[in-house]
Design an enzyme around this catalytic site. Structure first.
Site, mmCIF file in Angstrom:
data_model
loop_
_atom_site.group_PDB
_atom_site.id
_atom_site.type_symbol
_atom_site.label_atom_id
_atom_site.label_comp_id
_atom_site.label_asym_id
_atom_site.label_seq_id
_atom_site.Cartn_x
_atom_site.Cartn_y
_atom_site.Cartn_z
ATOM 1 N N SER A 141 30.222 22.776 32.616
ATOM 2 C CA SER A 141 29.785 24.100 33.059
ATOM 3 C C SER A 141 30.886 24.735 33.889
ATOM 4 O O SER A 141 31.723 24.028 34.467
ATOM 5 C CB SER A 141 28.517 23.989 33.912
ATOM 6 N N TYR A 154 23.977 19.946 40.839
ATOM 7 C CA TYR A 154 24.361 20.270 39.464
ATOM 8 C C TYR A 154 25.871 20.470 39.368
ATOM 9 O O TYR A 154 26.525 19.952 38.442
ATOM 10 C CB TYR A 154 23.628 21.540 39.027
#
Length: 263
Positions: A141, A154
């Site tokens: 990401s 995350y």
């Protein structure tokens, strides 16, 4: 473009929706045999119902080592040893201020978003090494290099995935197993749908207004001023799985419309 992978066998995780499902579809279009896995058997079967080509579904919990071993054994039995791995499974995990996220929040997020990848790669890499050919693509990401304060577990997990992919590329590239990562930003998936519905509820706006506000306030670097499509990420994933990417190893491909501010 012929990607040169017809007849290969792939395992795609996180395949009941979003980037995982789109990646499975892209590989099937290239003549790859695909095993799709996710946690919910019913959702997985429904997602795969209209897919073309040769494919199977195997529900599994990637946070459970025994279940990963079962998944691998079943895929080998039904399709053959995976020569391609696309690891797209993941979740937003624990969010909020750093001082409010407890140890369990960190533990479960890292288990799902990082250690699951470790388990799946460990399961499949032996067969790839034995065959002398393999492709591993880990979905990271933008958050891995551009962390956001309210998503730190995350972000940390995705940074770890980037490091893992680079390390694996050095370890197994010489044996013909090429490892790369793909870093999307704000793609239209069920995960970001949940985020935007929550934002809309909190702000008393509609869904599209929530998306527009998020782009303007939280992701100003996305020059195209829209969410990406899962198929746009899957196109890059399929390339990295192919013979056309035979000299690409240890790279991270950003599919983020410019969101990451650095070079």
């Amino acid at each position: 473009m012929d990607l040169g992978i017809a007849g290969r066998t792939a395992l795609v995780t996180g395949a009941d929706s979003g980037i995982g499902l789109a990646s499975a579809r892209a590989l099937l279009a290239e003549g790859v045999r695909v095993a799709l896995t996710d946690l919910d058997a019913a959702a997985l079967a429904e997602a795969a119902r209209d897919l073309p080509g040769e494919h199977v579904t195997v529900a599994a919990d990637l946070t459970a080592p025994a279940d990963v071993a079962r998944l691998h054994a079943e895929v080998v039995d039904r399709l053959g040893a995976p020569e391609i791995l696309v690891h797209a499974a993941g979740t937003t995990g624990a969010t909020g201020a750093f001082h409010d996220i407890d140890e369990e929040g960190w533990r479960t997020t890292l288990d799902t978003d990082f250690l699951a990848a470790v388990r799946v790669v460990r399961a499949v890499v032996g067969g790839m090494r034995e065959a002398g050919w393999g492709r591993i693509v880990l979905l990271a990401s933008e958050d891995g290099v551009q962390p956001y304060p309210d998503e730190l577990p995350y972000c940390a997990a995705k940074a770890a995935l980037l490091n893992l992919a680079k390390g694996l590329s050095k370890a197994y590239g010489p044996e013909g197993v090429l490892v790369n990562s793909v870093s999307p930003a704000f793609i239209a998936t069920p995960m970001t749908d949940v985020m935007m519905r929550q934002r809309a509820q909190e702000r008393g706006t509609g869904f599209e207004e929530a998306v527009a506000g998020f782009l303007a306030e939280e992701r100003p670097g996305i020059a195209l001023r829209r969410r990406g499509e899962a198929a746009e990420v899957a196109a890059v994933v399929a390339f990295l799985c192919s013979e056309r990417a035979s000299f690409v190893n240890g790279s991270d491909y950003r599919v983020d419309a410019g969101s990451v501010a650095t070079v």
